[in-house]
Structures are given as structure tokens and as C-alpha cells.
Design a protein around this motif. Structure first.
Motif, PDB file in Angstrom:
ATOM      1  N   ARG A  86      37.078  28.632  44.529  1.00 22.48           N
ATOM      2  CA  ARG A  86      37.508  29.673  45.461  1.00 22.48           C
ATOM      3  C   ARG A  86      38.363  30.699  44.727  1.00 22.48           C
ATOM      4  O   ARG A  86      38.185  31.913  44.891  1.00 22.48           O
ATOM      5  N   GLN A  87      39.295  30.222  43.927  1.00 24.85           N
ATOM      6  CA  GLN A  87      40.148  31.141  43.171  1.00 24.85           C
ATOM      7  C   GLN A  87      39.325  31.927  42.156  1.00 24.85           C
ATOM      8  O   GLN A  87      39.505  33.143  41.989  1.00 24.85           O
ATOM      9  N   LYS A  88      38.422  31.257  41.484  1.00 23.46           N
ATOM     10  CA  LYS A  88      37.607  31.888  40.447  1.00 23.46           C
ATOM     11  C   LYS A  88      36.725  32.985  41.022  1.00 23.46           C
ATOM     12  O   LYS A  88      36.613  34.083  40.451  1.00 23.46           O
ATOM     13  N   TRP A  89      36.116  32.731  42.176  1.00 22.97           N
ATOM     14  CA  TRP A  89      35.142  33.665  42.740  1.00 22.97           C
ATOM     15  C   TRP A  89      35.768  34.723  43.644  1.00 22.97           C
ATOM     16  O   TRP A  89      35.060  35.522  44.238  1.00 22.97           O
ATOM     17  N   THR A  90      37.098  34.731  43.760  1.00 25.39           N
ATOM     18  CA  THR A  90      37.780  35.814  44.463  1.00 25.39           C
ATOM     19  C   THR A  90      38.686  36.585  43.504  1.00 25.39           C
ATOM     20  O   THR A  90      39.529  37.374  43.935  1.00 25.39           O
ATOM     21  N   SER A  91      38.489  36.396  42.205  1.00 26.14           N
ATOM     22  CA  SER A  91      39.283  37.060  41.178  1.00 26.14           C
ATOM     23  C   SER A  91      38.486  38.195  40.543  1.00 26.14           C
ATOM     24  O   SER A  91      37.387  37.975  40.037  1.00 26.14           O
ATOM     25  N   LEU A  92      39.027  39.400  40.568  1.00 23.82           N
ATOM     26  CA  LEU A  92      38.359  40.537  39.938  1.00 23.82           C
ATOM     27  C   LEU A  92      38.228  40.322  38.435  1.00 23.82           C
ATOM     28  O   LEU A  92      37.192  40.636  37.842  1.00 23.82           O
ATOM     29  N   SER A  93      39.260  39.776  37.797  1.00 20.50           N
ATOM     30  CA  SER A  93      39.223  39.540  36.357  1.00 20.50           C
ATOM     31  C   SER A  93      38.088  38.584  35.994  1.00 20.50           C
ATOM     32  O   SER A  93      37.351  38.806  35.029  1.00 20.50           O
ATOM     33  N   GLU A  94      37.932  37.500  36.764  1.00 24.63           N
ATOM     34  CA  GLU A  94      36.868  36.543  36.507  1.00 24.63           C
ATOM     35  C   GLU A  94      35.495  37.172  36.742  1.00 24.63           C
ATOM     36  O   GLU A  94      34.544  36.908  36.018  1.00 24.63           O
ATOM     37  N   TYR A  95      35.410  38.006  37.772  1.00 27.74           N
ATOM     38  CA  TYR A  95      34.146  38.662  38.109  1.00 27.74           C
ATOM     39  C   TYR A  95      33.677  39.548  36.952  1.00 27.74           C
ATOM     40  O   TYR A  95      32.530  39.462  36.490  1.00 27.74           O
ATOM     41  N   VAL A  96      34.571  40.395  36.458  1.00 32.33           N
ATOM     42  CA  VAL A  96      34.223  41.291  35.354  1.00 32.33           C
ATOM     43  C   VAL A  96      33.986  40.500  34.078  1.00 32.33           C
ATOM     44  O   VAL A  96      33.070  40.806  33.296  1.00 32.33           O
TER      45      VAL A  96
END
Length: 238
Positions: free
Chosen positions: A45-55
Motif C-alpha cells: 500500500r505504501q509502495k503503490w501510493t508513493s510518487l517516488s516509487e512510481y517514477v
């Protein structure tokens, strides 16, 4: 673009994403071969709501494919990405127009929809085939029409903002604030370096919300962007 890309995305806060949504996303991504354990849900949940992780995933995934194809090693992107918080509505659709007009400013194409790697170009080719791109274009009048009509309205908005020639000497600069076309082009840096961009109150509230992250040396106040009606920036840019 030649050495960078632009994305306009909506990031959902962690507390708005249910366990079921995390599980569904996990299955779509990894299939039935792997099982998501209950204790892993907070991590994803934290990973997939993080802009940094997304980019990060986009850039790393692209680098792996590119390196394999070209037979090279090492990193591909030189710098960390920059991000700007954009208010919905008029500011958002102006930001999207800025992105779609980049290929014009770079001299890559004559019309924005001719550039294959832009949202406008993609919508022209695939607007009715899938739901890959959101049709929420920021303004209420763009949300109540059919996809075809929304595309027509948005295209007119982009052409007017960029002063793009429709052909045979016709320019759609009479549709959306023609007196601001040149000013819009001259103020494009605000869409990448403003920090927060939108109405005065939106910028003020955003600064208070992210004060601990920004850690300014002095109090920040919204700065009006000359030439863009009622649009303010967190940073004063020359």
C-alpha cells in the motif's frame, strides 16, 4: 522528449486505498503464481501510493529494457525527477496543455497530436480502445461530454494555448483567451519549477501542509504568475 519526460498523475493517499484494492493490484501485477500475505499489505500500500516509487519503477524498467536492447550497462537517467503539486481545474488543464505542447516548442512536430509519445497523440489514435489514460481533464465541461467531444474540446484548448495553425492559415487562438497565448508560452517554467501551482489559497494551504518537508529558511507566500489569470506559484521565478 529527447532527454526527459513529463507525467501528470493523480496520487491517492494511503488511507484511501483498501486492502482489497491492494490485493487486486498485486494479482494483476504478479498473477496467480504468487500469494500476497496479509502482513505484506501495508508494505505494498505504501509502495503503490508513493510518487517516488512510481517514477522509480518507470525509470528502472525503461533502463533495463533499453540497456538490453542496446547492449549497454549502467544508469540511464542523470538526475532525480522534479515534481510540482498542481491544483485541479483551470491550472490542471493548463499544465496538461503545457505537456502536450512540448513537442511543438522543441520543433519535433507541427501539430501536437502528431507526436506519438504524448497524451493528445495517444488519444487521437486510441481514444475509444481502452481506458489507459484518464478522461478527467480538469474542467467540468470536459467531463460531461462523450470521449470524442472531450477530445475535440481539449484539442481546441491546446491549439489556442499554443497558437497552433490548424492549416490553411486558420489558428484556433480565438477559443481560449487569445491574449494570453504568448504569455502562456513564456510562463511554462512554472509548470516544472513552481513547487506548488494553483489558486492563492491552494498554494498557501499546500505550503502549510508540506512545511516540514519543504523546510524553508523563511516564510513562503504565494506569488502571482503574471499572464496566467488567478494562478499563483509557491516559488518566485524569473
Amino acid at each position: 522528449m529527447g532527454n526527459h519526460f513529463h507525467l501528470l498523475v493523480t496520487m491517492r493517499p494511503e488511507d484511501e486505498v483498501s486492502d482489497k484494492e491492494v490485493q487486486t493490484s498485486f494479482q494483476r501485477r504478479y498473477g496467480d503464481e504468487y500469494t500476497l500475505m496479509p502482513g505484506q499489505i501495508p508494505f505494498y500500500r505504501q509502495k503503490w501510493t508513493s510518487l517516488s516509487e512510481y517514477v522509480k519503477e518507470i525509470k528502472q524498467g525503461f533502463t533495463r529494457v533499453y540497456n538490453k536492447k542496446r547492449g549497454r550497462k549502467g544508469t540511464f537517467w542523470a538526475e532525480r525527477f522534479k515534481s510540482v503539486i498542481v491544483e485541479k481545474g483551470e491550472t490542471l488543464i493548463n499544465c496538461l496543455a503545457y505537456i502536450d505542447l512540448n513537442p511543438i516548442r522543441a520543433g519535433l512536430v507541427d501539430r501536437p497530436e502528431e507526436y506519438h509519445w504524448s497524451s493528445l497523440g495517444y488519444r487521437f489514435r486510441s481514444s475509444r480502445k481502452d481506458g489507459f489514460l484518464s478522461w478527467n481533464l480538469g474542467l467540468k465541461e470536459y467531463n460531461v461530454k462523450s470521449p470524442k467531444e472531450r477530445l475535440r474540446l481539449y484539442r481546441e484548448f491546446v491549439y489556442a494555448r499554443g497558437g497552433v495553425d490548424l492549416g490553411k492559415g486558420r489558428i484556433l487562438d480565438a477559443i481560449a483567451l487569445p491574449e494570453n497565448v504568448e504569455r502562456f508560452i513564456q510562463r511554462t517554467r512554472f509548470f516544472t519549477d513552481a513547487g506548488i501551482i494553483g489558486s492563492r489559497e491552494f498554494v498557501r494551504q499546500g505550503f502549510e501542509l508540506f512545511r516540514d518537508i519543504i523546510r524553508p529558511k523563511r516564510e513562503r507566500k504565494p506569488h502571482r504568475i503574471q499572464g496566467l489569470d488567478q494562478v499563483y506559484s509557491l516559488k518566485r521565478l524569473t
